[in-house]
Scaffold this motif. Structure first.
Motif, PDB file in Angstrom:
ATOM      1  N   ASP A 153       0.801  -1.226   0.000  1.00 38.74           N
ATOM      2  CA  ASP A 153       0.000   0.000   0.000  1.00 38.74           C
ATOM      3  C   ASP A 153       0.835   1.278   0.000  1.00 38.74           C
ATOM      4  N   SER A 156       3.050   4.167  -4.385  1.00 44.09           N
ATOM      5  CA  SER A 156       2.155   5.165  -4.980  1.00 44.09           C
ATOM      6  C   SER A 156       2.858   5.865  -6.145  1.00 44.09           C
ATOM      7  N   GLU A 157       2.063   6.424  -7.049  1.00 43.95           N
ATOM      8  CA  GLU A 157       2.636   7.084  -8.225  1.00 43.95           C
ATOM      9  C   GLU A 157       3.471   8.289  -7.832  1.00 43.95           C
ATOM     10  N   LYS A 196      -6.209  -6.779  -5.230  1.00 48.09           N
ATOM     11  CA  LYS A 196      -6.354  -5.690  -6.192  1.00 48.09           C
ATOM     12  C   LYS A 196      -5.286  -4.625  -5.973  1.00 48.09           C
ATOM     13  N   SER A 197      -4.972  -4.338  -4.718  1.00 46.97           N
ATOM     14  CA  SER A 197      -3.913  -3.360  -4.417  1.00 46.97           C
ATOM     15  C   SER A 197      -2.573  -3.832  -4.960  1.00 46.97           C
ATOM     16  N   GLU A 199      -2.158  -5.926  -7.494  1.00 44.73           N
ATOM     17  CA  GLU A 199      -2.240  -5.857  -8.954  1.00 44.73           C
ATOM     18  C   GLU A 199      -2.019  -4.426  -9.448  1.00 44.73           C
ATOM     19  N   ASN A 200      -2.582  -3.463  -8.726  1.00 41.82           N
ATOM     20  CA  ASN A 200      -2.386  -2.055  -9.101  1.00 41.82           C
ATOM     21  C   ASN A 200      -0.922  -1.641  -8.965  1.00 41.82           C
ATOM     22  N   ALA A 201      -0.263  -2.144  -7.898  1.00 39.81           N
ATOM     23  CA  ALA A 201       1.154  -1.819  -7.686  1.00 39.81           C
ATOM     24  C   ALA A 201       2.006  -2.381  -8.820  1.00 39.81           C
ATOM     25  N   LYS A 203       1.028  -2.984 -11.946  1.00 35.91           N
ATOM     26  CA  LYS A 203       0.763  -2.188 -13.157  1.00 35.91           C
ATOM     27  C   LYS A 203       1.454  -0.828 -13.088  1.00 35.91           C
ATOM     28  N   LEU A 204       1.366  -0.182 -11.930  1.00 40.31           N
ATOM     29  CA  LEU A 204       1.985   1.131 -11.767  1.00 40.31           C
ATOM     30  C   LEU A 204       3.492   1.050 -11.984  1.00 40.31           C
ATOM     31  N   ASN A 207       4.715   0.621 -15.498  1.00 41.40           N
ATOM     32  CA  ASN A 207       4.693   1.862 -16.290  1.00 41.40           C
ATOM     33  C   ASN A 207       5.982   2.659 -16.150  1.00 41.40           C
TER      34      ASN A 207
END
Length: 374
Positions: A153, A156-157, A196-197, A199-201, A203-204, A207
């Motif tokens: 968590d 973060s971007e 989901k958190s 998975e988002n990490a 993907k971020l 990038n």
């Protein structure tokens, strides 16, 4: 007992165990120096190289204050016990290591920076000082990759952008993923984030050309040997979809002032058997999973009271082969290790739990341990 009450009880005990620590206050000189450094194997562009690990003297994991931290993690014992370390001292720690190394830093294309918490958590260390540390290694041409640890968590971007503004080389962020089963994470490890958190990490970070490396502990408290094996394999299967560069297997050790230590002392926890490690790797190969698994050495910034093992005859032989497996990724490296103790492992794998339902089992164990925490 409701799900909420059970989780609160785990957190209360874990918090109380942290408060049992009687810290010796660190002097200003102490926090100018890291806990330790160590050289281990690492991988860059598919080649095995030496990597330098710098265990920074950290403030302490933020979650040990909030909810007690992970049930198995004793790293708190190597930190400043949640007494804030000023930013400038983290810079001094890194500079002191580099001064001692001198030209020897050229031998390490990979540098790992660990603070026994999350290097992306503002409550532990500011992003501005992490950026300054990153800039130091940006200026060292022989360092090709940095590795840090963070909680899921905390990725973060905003933080990633700040780091990428000063550091443009290879970067890995290791995160304590532990299990794809959220119930196991929460009840057995006191760890709260969603798949989901994670998975988002992933993907971020992708990038920004950053690799996420999941750390997965083998055999958290409350699980049987067989449940731990199956949970691990299911987690490997889940992670396959992300095409990660590797997964780090962390084999459980016993560290003081943790719920794992307490249950071990009370006879409600057994460390995993090393045959279980081999069984997980065997099942991974049978499933034709492609993501590399790296078996981490059972050495950390705090001394373990006990490490996972088999019998005296085969334990060292198996552990010695871990490094060979890390290089080739073939479970066949263990084929020549034969030992009668494997029969005892078979018996453990087939043992039935005292209580089948996980929640009721946890409630039973917590009710019977000899520990006053209120």
């Amino acid at each position: 007992m409701s799900d909420k009450e059970l989780k609160e009880k785990i957190q209360k005990i874990t918090m109380a165990l942290r408060k049992n620590v009687k810290p010796t206050p660190y002097t200003e000189n102490d926090i100018k120096n890291c806990v330790m450094t160590e050289v281990r194997q690492g991988y860059i562009n598919g080649k095995v190289v030496d990597r330098l690990i710098i265990f920074l003297r950290g403030t302490g994991c933020y979650l040990t204050r909030k909810q007690g931290g992970c049930t198995f993690c004793g790293f708190y014992n190597a930190t400043n016990y949640n007494n804030q370390i000023p930013d400038e001292f983290f810079l001094i720690q890194v500079k002191n290591v580099l001064t001692k190394l001198g030209d020897s830093i050229k031998k390490y294309p990979i540098v790992c920076l660990y603070n026994d918490g999350s290097l992306l958590c503002e409550d532990e260390i500011s992003c501005s000082v992490v950026s300054k540390i990153f800039d130091i290694f940006e200026q060292i041409p022989t360092v090709k990759k940095l590795v840090i640890e963070s909680r899921v968590d905390d990725v973060s971007e905003n933080r990633i952008q700040q780091l990428r503004n000063v550091y443009h080389k290879k970067l890995e962020i290791a995160v304590g993923f532990e299990s794809c089963n959220q119930e196991v994470r929460e009840l057995c490890m006191n760890k709260y984030f969603s798949n989901k958190s994670f998975e988002n990490a992933v993907k971020l970070c992708r990038n920004y050309q950053i690799d996420i490396i999941p750390l997965m502990i083998l055999k958290p408290i409350f699980l049987t040997e067989n449940e731990a094996i199956q949970d691990y394999v299911e987690s490997l299967k889940y992670l396959e979809q992300f095409h990660l560069s590797r997964i780090d297997m962390e084999i459980m050790t016993i560290e003081k002032n943790t719920l794992t230590y307490l249950l071990w002392k009370e006879g409600y926890y057994q460390l995993p058997n090393l045959w279980s490690v081999i069984e997980i790797l065997r099942q991974r190969e049978e499933l034709n999973l492609q993501t590399r698994v790296y078996i981490s050495p059972m050495r950390y910034s705090v001394e373990a009271e006990r490490s996972s093992s088999n019998c005296n005859k085969c334990s060292n032989k198996i552990v010695e082969q871990f490094s060979q497996y890390n290089i080739c990724g073939k479970v066949e490296v263990f084929d020549n290790i034969l030992c009668n103790c494997k029969e005892d492992w078979y018996a453990r794998v087939n043992e039935k739990a005292v209580v089948n339902d996980l929640r009721k089992r946890i409630e039973y164990v917590l009710k019977n341990i000899n520990y006053v925490y209120d």
